[in-house]
Design a protein around this motif. Structure first.
Motif, PDB file in Angstrom:
ATOM      1  N   GLU A 153     -35.731 -20.968   8.964  1.00 54.11           N
ATOM      2  CA  GLU A 153     -34.563 -21.501   8.572  1.00 54.11           C
ATOM      3  C   GLU A 153     -34.179 -22.849   9.269  1.00 54.11           C
ATOM      4  O   GLU A 153     -33.988 -23.810   8.796  1.00 54.11           O
ATOM      5  CB  GLU A 153     -33.333 -20.572   8.447  1.00 54.11           C
ATOM      6  N   LEU A 155     -36.660 -24.427  11.057  1.00 56.04           N
ATOM      7  CA  LEU A 155     -37.464 -25.030  10.918  1.00 56.04           C
ATOM      8  C   LEU A 155     -37.618 -25.790   9.443  1.00 56.04           C
ATOM      9  O   LEU A 155     -37.811 -27.061   9.389  1.00 56.04           O
ATOM     10  CB  LEU A 155     -39.149 -24.510  10.906  1.00 56.04           C
ATOM     11  N   ALA A 156     -37.304 -25.242   8.597  1.00 58.26           N
ATOM     12  CA  ALA A 156     -37.178 -25.881   7.276  1.00 58.26           C
ATOM     13  C   ALA A 156     -36.036 -26.936   7.305  1.00 58.26           C
ATOM     14  O   ALA A 156     -36.246 -28.007   6.657  1.00 58.26           O
ATOM     15  CB  ALA A 156     -36.744 -24.675   6.179  1.00 58.26           C
ATOM     16  N   SER A 160     -36.504 -30.973   6.482  1.00 59.83           N
ATOM     17  CA  SER A 160     -35.670 -31.540   5.577  1.00 59.83           C
ATOM     18  C   SER A 160     -34.906 -32.884   6.372  1.00 59.83           C
ATOM     19  O   SER A 160     -34.863 -34.083   5.377  1.00 59.83           O
ATOM     20  CB  SER A 160     -34.706 -30.697   4.782  1.00 59.83           C
ATOM     21  N   ILE A 164     -36.405 -37.580   6.064  1.00 59.24           N
ATOM     22  CA  ILE A 164     -35.403 -38.592   5.847  1.00 59.24           C
ATOM     23  C   ILE A 164     -35.693 -39.637   6.987  1.00 59.24           C
ATOM     24  O   ILE A 164     -35.511 -40.762   6.604  1.00 59.24           O
ATOM     25  CB  ILE A 164     -33.911 -38.038   5.752  1.00 59.24           C
TER      26      ILE A 164
ATOM     27  N   PHE B  25     -26.560 -26.487   4.193  1.00 63.58           N
ATOM     28  CA  PHE B  25     -27.701 -27.444   4.910  1.00 63.58           C
ATOM     29  C   PHE B  25     -29.017 -26.206   4.794  1.00 63.58           C
ATOM     30  O   PHE B  25     -29.869 -26.956   4.456  1.00 63.58           O
ATOM     31  CB  PHE B  25     -27.253 -27.303   6.239  1.00 63.58           C
ATOM     32  N   LEU B  26     -29.055 -24.997   4.926  1.00 65.71           N
ATOM     33  CA  LEU B  26     -30.132 -24.298   4.902  1.00 65.71           C
ATOM     34  C   LEU B  26     -30.596 -24.058   3.597  1.00 65.71           C
ATOM     35  O   LEU B  26     -31.837 -24.074   3.420  1.00 65.71           O
ATOM     36  CB  LEU B  26     -29.729 -22.812   5.829  1.00 65.71           C
ATOM     37  N   ALA B  29     -32.415 -26.977   2.582  1.00 68.86           N
ATOM     38  CA  ALA B  29     -33.944 -26.886   3.220  1.00 68.86           C
ATOM     39  C   ALA B  29     -34.627 -25.812   2.473  1.00 68.86           C
ATOM     40  O   ALA B  29     -35.772 -26.087   2.558  1.00 68.86           O
ATOM     41  CB  ALA B  29     -33.660 -26.437   4.618  1.00 68.86           C
ATOM     42  N   GLY B  30     -33.807 -24.811   2.127  1.00 71.17           N
ATOM     43  CA  GLY B  30     -34.832 -24.091   1.140  1.00 71.17           C
ATOM     44  C   GLY B  30     -35.288 -22.966   1.259  1.00 71.17           C
ATOM     45  O   GLY B  30     -35.289 -22.058   0.586  1.00 71.17           O
ATOM     46  N   VAL B  31     -36.230 -22.761   2.438  1.00 69.77           N
ATOM     47  CA  VAL B  31     -37.316 -21.864   2.591  1.00 69.77           C
ATOM     48  C   VAL B  31     -36.337 -20.582   3.182  1.00 69.77           C
ATOM     49  O   VAL B  31     -36.235 -20.684   4.503  1.00 69.77           O
ATOM     50  CB  VAL B  31     -38.556 -22.115   3.423  1.00 69.77           C
ATOM     51  N   SER B  32     -36.217 -19.391   2.525  1.00 68.36           N
ATOM     52  CA  SER B  32     -35.506 -18.248   3.171  1.00 68.36           C
ATOM     53  C   SER B  32     -36.530 -17.508   3.778  1.00 68.36           C
ATOM     54  O   SER B  32     -37.733 -17.462   3.213  1.00 68.36           O
ATOM     55  CB  SER B  32     -34.564 -17.323   2.106  1.00 68.36           C
ATOM     56  N   GLY B  33     -36.329 -16.760   4.552  1.00 71.35           N
ATOM     57  CA  GLY B  33     -37.404 -15.761   5.249  1.00 71.35           C
ATOM     58  C   GLY B  33     -38.028 -14.825   3.871  1.00 71.35           C
ATOM     59  O   GLY B  33     -39.260 -14.815   4.086  1.00 71.35           O
ATOM     60  N   ALA B 154     -42.012 -33.365  -1.386  1.00 65.16           N
ATOM     61  CA  ALA B 154     -41.385 -32.185  -1.461  1.00 65.16           C
ATOM     62  C   ALA B 154     -42.229 -30.818  -1.307  1.00 65.16           C
ATOM     63  O   ALA B 154     -41.877 -29.972  -0.665  1.00 65.16           O
ATOM     64  CB  ALA B 154     -40.758 -32.308  -2.735  1.00 65.16           C
ATOM     65  N   LEU B 157     -42.871 -30.127   2.224  1.00 63.19           N
ATOM     66  CA  LEU B 157     -41.761 -29.529   3.044  1.00 63.19           C
ATOM     67  C   LEU B 157     -41.296 -28.002   2.401  1.00 63.19           C
ATOM     68  O   LEU B 157     -40.996 -27.186   3.323  1.00 63.19           O
ATOM     69  CB  LEU B 157     -40.590 -30.644   2.579  1.00 63.19           C
ATOM     70  N   ALA B 160     -43.400 -25.483   4.715  1.00 67.21           N
ATOM     71  CA  ALA B 160     -43.233 -25.419   6.299  1.00 67.21           C
ATOM     72  C   ALA B 160     -42.934 -24.172   6.680  1.00 67.21           C
ATOM     73  O   ALA B 160     -43.625 -23.505   7.659  1.00 67.21           O
ATOM     74  CB  ALA B 160     -42.026 -26.480   6.595  1.00 67.21           C
ATOM     75  N   GLY B 161     -41.887 -23.333   5.944  1.00 68.15           N
ATOM     76  CA  GLY B 161     -41.381 -21.956   6.432  1.00 68.15           C
ATOM     77  C   GLY B 161     -42.744 -20.985   6.440  1.00 68.15           C
ATOM     78  O   GLY B 161     -42.550 -20.151   6.931  1.00 68.15           O
ATOM     79  N   ALA B 162     -43.773 -21.345   5.563  1.00 66.73           N
ATOM     80  CA  ALA B 162     -44.621 -20.296   5.032  1.00 66.73           C
ATOM     81  C   ALA B 162     -45.801 -20.367   5.832  1.00 66.73           C
ATOM     82  O   ALA B 162     -46.614 -19.274   5.862  1.00 66.73           O
ATOM     83  CB  ALA B 162     -44.939 -20.091   3.393  1.00 66.73           C
ATOM     84  N   PHE B 200     -30.580 -35.130   3.311  1.00 61.70           N
ATOM     85  CA  PHE B 200     -31.508 -33.778   3.588  1.00 61.70           C
ATOM     86  C   PHE B 200     -32.501 -33.673   2.320  1.00 61.70           C
ATOM     87  O   PHE B 200     -32.027 -33.652   1.254  1.00 61.70           O
ATOM     88  CB  PHE B 200     -30.708 -32.574   3.647  1.00 61.70           C
ATOM     89  N   ALA B 201     -33.590 -34.064   3.001  1.00 66.04           N
ATOM     90  CA  ALA B 201     -34.756 -34.033   1.644  1.00 66.04           C
ATOM     91  C   ALA B 201     -34.848 -32.499   1.004  1.00 66.04           C
ATOM     92  O   ALA B 201     -34.702 -31.645   1.980  1.00 66.04           O
ATOM     93  CB  ALA B 201     -35.959 -34.413   2.238  1.00 66.04           C
TER      94      ALA B 201
END
Lengths: 204, 220
Positions: A153, A155-156, A160, A164, B25-26, B29-33, B154, B157, B160-162, B200-201
């Motif tokens: 989390e 890291l994500a 983001s 920017i 914010f998280l 950022a999008g990627v949940s575990g 995008a 991004l 990233a978490g995977a 935040f992208a």
């Protein structure tokens, strides 16, 4: 690398950290060329002994710096595109500060205090020049720290933000009629390199 | 593409508000575990859990990274091909043409390195798709370039978490910010904001990205 690696006993889904490092060396070699593997790994893993809160505080300090810098810029009487970009980017850096502060607290950490800065910018030219340096440095700092972040989390979220920073860097570069994307692969920076770059701007 | 309205969190707000802004914010950022794992499992086509031997786990993790790298490779093929066709279409000139040439060279370098990385990890690089783009005018070309680059940023991004390997992640980050720089530069050339998502992208999922690029891929 002579310092002991505290991560070597960490196991990732049944794999030791060393296995990951070994496997990754091949990938890094493919990406950056064999001759570049050693310095590349040194850089990518220089942050290896920092926890997520440490990394977030490192990022927070950079965001404080950028926010203060754009506030300083607002006092210079900038005009036109430069003024509007600076205002927008400054507001975005301030949002990064707030988000990082909240995240550090949420992880049980203590947010770093904002240092005192001295930028020495006097006009549009010196402002844009330093803006470019700060934004480029910000991108390299996040990219360098990224692989050391343990939480997906965090890291994500860092991803983001770094996007920017990269967008700011490109836009500022265009305002200076500089190449917006000078590297085909963005070079990562170590905390050491970043600290050295920003040290002259920190008063206390 | 308009991002969500990201309100500036008030640092003086009570703690619950602060937590809410971190959640947002998280979320942005999008990627949940869970989403990351699901994507990885889907990419691997592998659902055996625990008790996996080291070699099986390693193969699974690498399989996931190879799938992600091949997905990135498809996008880079598309981008490199796009710039080749833009230059051939002869609708840009001056500084805009120079940007297109430079960005095209960079995308071609990304293609080469991603291919090499897939091979090094023991995978087979995907083939380049056959592409088609509407390139009638300078405006159409620059708008499409901005769309493709913003989508590319995008897409990286979103992965990233995977990514399992730290080194593949470092390489993906090194490419991600370059895509972001391209996107911002093209947005500015078009007189648009360099940061359309705000502070935040936003990431895009593989499904979203593949749907968006579908019109540009010729299926025979």
């Amino acid at each position: 690398m002579s310092h002991p690696n505290p991560l070597e006993t960490v196991r990732v889904e049944g794999m030791s950290r060393q296995t990951l490092l070994l496997r990754g060396t091949l990938a890094a070699g493919a990406v950056f060329g064999t001759s570049m593997v050693s310095p590349f790994l040194r850089r990518a893993f220089a942050q290896g002994d920092m926890g997520d809160v440490d990394i977030l505080n490192f990022a927070l300090t950079l965001e404080y710096l950028e926010t203060a810098f754009y506030e300083e810029g607002a006092k210079l009487g900038l005009k036109g595109e430069v003024a509007s970009q600076a205002k927008r980017f400054g507001a975005e850096e301030a949002e990064h500060v707030d988000a990082l502060t909240a995240t550090i607290k949420d992880l049980g950490g203590t947010p770093a205090k904002m240092p005192m800065f001295e930028f020495g910018v006097t006009d549009e030219k010196s402002f844009l020049e330093l803006a470019q340096t700060l934004e480029d440095t910000g991108v390299g700092a996040y990219n360098g720290a990224g692989p050391a972040i343990k939480s997906k989390e965090v890291l994500a979220a860092a991803g983001s933000i770094v996007q920017i920073e990269a967008r700011h860097a490109a836009a500022i570069r265009l305002l200076r009629e500089q190449d917006p994307a000078p590297d085909q692969f963005e070079p990562p920076l170590t905390t050491e390199q970043v600290n050295k770059a920003v040290a002259p701007l920190i008063v206390s | 593409m308009k991002g969500p309205n990201v309100a500036t969190p008030n640092p003086l707000a009570p703690p619950d508000r602060t937590r809410a802004s971190r959640r947002r914010f998280l979320q942005i950022a999008g990627v949940s575990g869970a989403a990351g794992s699901a994507m990885l499992l889907a990419a691997c086509g592998d659902d055996d859990e625990n008790a996996a031997s080291t070699s099986t786990t390693k193969a699974t993790a690498m399989g996931g990274d190879i799938a992600i790298l091949n997905y990135a490779l498809t996008l880079e093929y598309l981008e490199a091909d796009f710039y080749d066709k833009v230059i051939a279409a002869d609708v840009l000139s001056g500084a805009e043409l120079e940007l297109a040439k430079q960005f095209g060279d960079t995308e071609a370098a990304h293609v080469e390195t991603l291919k090499g990385t897939v091979e090094k990890l023991g995978g087979t690089p995907v083939k380049a798709p056959e592409t088609t783009f509407p390139l009638e005018s300078r405006d159409a070309v620059l708008e499409l370039a901005a769309t493709v680059e913003n989508l590319g940023a995008a897409a990286y991004l979103g992965q990233a978490g995977a990514i399992q390997s730290d080194e593949v992640l470092a390489a993906a980050l090194a490419i991600h910010s370059v895509e972001a720089r391209h996107a911002a530069a093209l947005n500015r050339v078009l007189g648009m904001s360099a940061t359309p998502d705000g502070a935040f992208a936003q990431p895009a999922t593989e499904a979203e990205v593949l749907k968006a690029v579908k019109p540009f891929i010729v299926t025979s």
